[in-house]
Scaffold this motif. Structure first.
Motif, PDB file in Angstrom:
ATOM      1  N   GLU A 182       0.855  -1.186   0.000  1.00 37.96           N
ATOM      2  CA  GLU A 182       0.000   0.000   0.000  1.00 37.96           C
ATOM      3  C   GLU A 182       0.895   1.241   0.000  1.00 37.96           C
ATOM      4  O   GLU A 182       1.942   1.255   0.655  1.00 37.96           O
ATOM      5  N   PRO A 183       0.504   2.282  -0.711  1.00 36.83           N
ATOM      6  CA  PRO A 183       1.375   3.459  -0.873  1.00 36.83           C
ATOM      7  C   PRO A 183       1.908   4.064   0.429  1.00 36.83           C
ATOM      8  O   PRO A 183       3.102   4.345   0.525  1.00 36.83           O
ATOM      9  N   MET A 184       1.069   4.243   1.427  1.00 33.28           N
ATOM     10  CA  MET A 184       1.551   4.865   2.664  1.00 33.28           C
ATOM     11  C   MET A 184       2.615   4.000   3.336  1.00 33.28           C
ATOM     12  O   MET A 184       3.637   4.510   3.798  1.00 33.28           O
ATOM     13  N   TYR A 185       2.399   2.708   3.360  1.00 34.69           N
ATOM     14  CA  TYR A 185       3.338   1.814   4.037  1.00 34.69           C
ATOM     15  C   TYR A 185       4.594   1.585   3.193  1.00 34.69           C
ATOM     16  O   TYR A 185       5.688   1.437   3.744  1.00 34.69           O
TER      17      TYR A 185
ATOM     18  N   ASP B  81       5.873   3.879   1.413  1.00 29.61           N
ATOM     19  CA  ASP B  81       6.617   5.112   1.673  1.00 29.61           C
ATOM     20  C   ASP B  81       7.371   5.014   3.006  1.00 29.61           C
ATOM     21  O   ASP B  81       8.533   5.421   3.097  1.00 29.61           O
ATOM     22  N   ILE B  82       6.733   4.454   4.013  1.00 28.74           N
ATOM     23  CA  ILE B  82       7.396   4.265   5.313  1.00 28.74           C
ATOM     24  C   ILE B  82       8.629   3.384   5.140  1.00 28.74           C
ATOM     25  O   ILE B  82       9.708   3.692   5.650  1.00 28.74           O
TER      26      ILE B  82
ATOM     27  N   ARG C 132       4.794   9.767   9.677  1.00 27.81           N
ATOM     28  CA  ARG C 132       4.193   8.729   8.837  1.00 27.81           C
ATOM     29  C   ARG C 132       3.939   7.454   9.626  1.00 27.81           C
ATOM     30  O   ARG C 132       2.943   6.761   9.406  1.00 27.81           O
TER      31      ARG C 132
ATOM     32  N   ALA D 102       0.847   8.106  11.411  1.00 33.39           N
ATOM     33  CA  ALA D 102      -0.280   8.020  10.479  1.00 33.39           C
ATOM     34  C   ALA D 102      -0.627   6.559  10.201  1.00 33.39           C
ATOM     35  O   ALA D 102      -1.811   6.203  10.104  1.00 33.39           O
ATOM     36  N   GLY D 103       0.382   5.706  10.090  1.00 31.32           N
ATOM     37  CA  GLY D 103       0.141   4.277   9.911  1.00 31.32           C
ATOM     38  C   GLY D 103      -0.571   3.693  11.114  1.00 31.32           C
ATOM     39  O   GLY D 103      -1.506   2.892  10.979  1.00 31.32           O
TER      40      GLY D 103
ATOM     41  N   ASP E   6      -4.140   4.828  10.921  1.00 27.28           N
ATOM     42  CA  ASP E   6      -4.827   4.119   9.852  1.00 27.28           C
ATOM     43  C   ASP E   6      -5.222   2.717  10.299  1.00 27.28           C
ATOM     44  O   ASP E   6      -6.363   2.289  10.105  1.00 27.28           O
TER      45      ASP E   6
END
Length: 158
Positions: free
Chosen positions: A33-36, A38-39, A83, A86-87, A90
């Motif tokens: 997934e994009p957010m993870y 990125d992390i 981030r 944020a994870g 989420d």
């Protein structure tokens, strides 16, 4: 009309381009997934910076914490910390994987503490220890996200 004729009629009237479009499978792991992703990318990049500092013997530099390189790292580490949080939020909202949710929160909080410890280190030994701990933390940040998903905890978000 027989069932076979009905199916043939429906197929003749359908749009053949729809059948040609392959459905996009959902991500198999959070790391896709994009957010993870990125992390993971940011964690690896910062871990590589710390590895470089360790290899270059930066722990011996008394002015290390005042360098532009370290200032840039502090900013990037603060962004990664945000981030991670944020994870955490989420996953809490999804009500999934309580362990990873808690780990991401802990990483977010600990990252700030570890960077501050490096900035405050007064001796080469303290800087070396702080760099080593920071490196392990950044590596953990990668590994917990890329690990295969665990079973759902079934607990409600809180």
């Amino acid at each position: 009309m027989s069932c076979g004729l009905a199916v043939a009629a429906v197929l003749l009237m359908s749009d053949p381009s729809v059948a040609a479009v392959q459905p996009v499978p959902p991500p198999q792991t959070l790391a896709e997934e994009p957010m993870y992703a990125d992390i993971v990318s940011r964690s690896r990049a910062l871990r590589d910076v710390v590895d470089s500092w360790i290899a270059r013997g930066m722990a011996a530099d008394a002015q290390f914490a005042q360098s532009e390189e370290f200032s840039g790292f502090q900013i990037a580490a603060a962004e990664l910390s945000e981030r991670d949080m944020a994870g955490h939020l989420d996953l809490r909202q999804r009500g999934t994987d309580g362990d990873l949710r808690c780990i991401l929160r802990g990483l977010s909080e600990d990252l700030t503490v570890r960077v501050e410890a490096l900035a405050a280190a007064e001796t080469p030994t303290q800087r070396g220890d702080a760099l080593s701990e920071l490196r392990y933390l950044l590596n953990d940040n990668v590994e917990v996200v890329v690990a295969p998903p665990g079973p759902s905890t079934g607990e409600p978000p809180h």
